[in-house]
Write an enzyme that holds these catalytic residues in place. Structure first.
Site, short mmCIF file in Angstrom:
data_model
loop_
_atom_site.label_atom_id
_atom_site.label_comp_id
_atom_site.label_asym_id
_atom_site.label_seq_id
_atom_site.Cartn_x
_atom_site.Cartn_y
_atom_site.Cartn_z
N ARG A 124 -24.54 -2.29 -10.49
CA ARG A 124 -24.49 -3.58 -9.75
C ARG A 124 -23.12 -4.27 -9.86
NH1 ARG A 124 -29.57 -3.79 -12.24
NH2 ARG A 124 -31.20 -3.26 -10.76
N LYS A 146 -11.41 -4.98 0.74
CA LYS A 146 -12.26 -4.17 1.62
C LYS A 146 -12.48 -2.82 0.94
CE LYS A 146 -11.71 -5.75 6.35
NZ LYS A 146 -11.22 -5.44 7.70
N GLU A 188 0.98 0.87 9.31
CA GLU A 188 0.47 -0.45 8.92
C GLU A 188 1.60 -1.48 8.84
OE1 GLU A 188 -2.57 -1.27 8.91
OE2 GLU A 188 -3.79 0.49 8.47
N LYS A 229 -0.39 -10.97 4.21
CA LYS A 229 -1.82 -10.64 4.11
C LYS A 229 -2.55 -11.63 3.19
CE LYS A 229 -5.21 -7.01 3.63
NZ LYS A 229 -5.56 -5.61 3.56
N ARG A 246 -8.55 -12.80 9.50
CA ARG A 246 -8.30 -11.44 9.05
C ARG A 246 -8.44 -10.40 10.17
NH1 ARG A 246 -10.50 -9.47 3.21
NH2 ARG A 246 -9.55 -7.42 3.33
N ASN A 250 -6.70 -5.96 12.59
CA ASN A 250 -7.25 -4.80 13.31
C ASN A 250 -6.44 -4.46 14.56
OD1 ASN A 250 -9.33 -4.40 11.48
ND2 ASN A 250 -10.56 -6.01 12.42
N HIS A 269 -5.03 8.00 8.89
CA HIS A 269 -5.28 6.64 9.38
C HIS A 269 -4.01 5.95 9.89
CE1 HIS A 269 -7.15 2.76 9.79
NE2 HIS A 269 -6.21 2.24 9.03
N1 GLY Z 1 -7.25 -3.62 6.58
C1 GLY Z 1 -7.59 -4.83 7.18
C2 GLY Z 1 -8.04 -5.86 6.21
O1 GLY Z 1 -7.85 -5.73 5.01
O2 GLY Z 1 -8.60 -6.83 6.62
#
Ligand code: GLY
Length: 362
Positions: A124, A146, A188, A229, A246, A250, A269
């Protein structure tokens, strides 16, 4: 002591630092202790990364009395799967890794995502530390929580938002990065350059140094991307903002994910995202939603990267079906100008099809 640049992702009780620097790995154990990481840990890595970096990391941590289980998985996107997660969990159980232990993800995006998923679910939830070794993981996947594995029918379909205790990016790891992985990272990074004028200017000026992995310049670039970010994550941790937040990350991913799936992950990717950015830029141009000057600047940067992969595995009709998810609407995040994207599922299919036909030379 080598300088560690520390940046905090501010998320209340889930806040954590990103530690960034060149040749800072010797300080990993100190940072781990400062972040109250218990001494029982497991390091998950893959068979490409292990011979390059595992021994060094293990030695440093053992010198500081960490007890370490080492878990190796095969490399590649196919390992982002429930069977691989189960294999990792079997080894964790056999190694007596309990709830108060911590999992260290040593590797690129795949290792980070699958380890993060296991950390979020094993007993958990156990603590997670991200030790990215690729450009893509340093600028993108190790940050923001993520975590996911793929389902045979959908990428990242099984996962959780689960923030690490800290991220530790030593750019020295990039010295051994294959050139293909540099391109993946650039996919990226270019996304960030399209979104942010500062990053665009920096990348435009330093592209050649980045392509040659000048570590000081690359570190500066990673810092810029992390700062950008961080703001998005702090305001929209769980990607709830459908009009921005966020979601803007994408960009390039609608086409990118379709290409990645259809290639059966032969396209990595970051490579698929790079192609997605180019094609979606053209879509933004055809839809007349993009500033012309900005369009030309971005196009010229993308041209300088000169990535022209063979896409002869692609069938036009199958690609269209994949993008439109068998008749459903396709949602695009399209660039308009720096700091501004247009999120829409209302583009004319004929416009999208025309761009894809042109790109495929049909
Ligand atoms: N890879 C996109 C994000 O972390 O939101």
């Amino acid at each position: 002591m080598k300088t560690i640049v520390k940046q905090t992702i501010k998320l209340g009780s889930r806040s954590y630092p990103i530690c960034l620097g060149n040749r800072i790995i010797n300080h990993l154990a100190e940072v781990a202790s400062a972040e109250s990481i218990p001494k029982n840990i497991a390091i998950i890595t893959d068979q490409h990364v292990a011979p390059l970096h595992l021994k060094r990391v293990v030695d440093i941590l053992r010198r500081h009395d960490f007890r370490i289980a080492e878990i190796l998985i095969a490399p590649g996107e196919r390992q982002k799967s429930i069977p691989t997660a189960t294999k990792i969990i079997t080894k964790l159980v056999k190694s007596n890794i309990e709830r108060e232990s911590t999992l260290f993800a040593l590797g690129g995006g795949v290792v980070g995502d699958v380890t993060g998923f296991v950390a979020a679910t094993y007993r958990r939830g156990v603590q997670l530390v991200q030790l990215p070794t690729t450009l893509l993981a340093m600028v993108e996947s190790s940050i923001g929580g993520k975590t996911a594995v793929n389902h045979p029918l959908a990428k990242n379909a099984i996962g959780a938002f689960y923030q690490p205790k800290f991220v530790f990016s030593d750019v020295q790891f990039l010295q051994t990065l294959p050139s293909r992985e540099v391109i993946c990272g650039l996919g990226e990074v270019l996304k960030y350059a399209i979104l942010d004028k500062n990053i665009f200017n920096f990348l435009y000026e330093h592209l050649n140094e980045i392509l040659q992995l000048d570590l000081d310049v690359t570190q500066e670039l990673i810092l810029l991307c992390n700062t950008y970010k961080a703001k998005l994550i702090e305001t929209d941790e769980f990607e709830k903002d459908t009009k921005g937040g966020r979601t803007v990350l994408n960009l390039g991913h609608t086409i990118g994910h379709a290409l990645e799936n259809l290639s059966k992950y032969k396209l990595h990717h970051g490579e698929a995202v790079l192609i997605g950015l180019k094609w979606e830029l053209e879509i933004a141009g055809k839809a007349q939603i993009i500033d012309q000057n900005y369009f030309e600047n971005i196009s010229s940067l993308l041209e300088r990267v000169a990535y022209h992969p063979k896409l002869n595995f692609l069938n036009y009709e199958t690609l269209i079906r994949q993008i439109f998810k068998n008749g459903k609407k396709a949602r695009f995040i399209l660039p308009q100008t720096f700091g501004k994207v247009f999120i829409t599922d209302k583009l004319k299919p004929s416009l999208i099809k025309a761009v894809i036909k042109r790109q495929l030379g049909k």
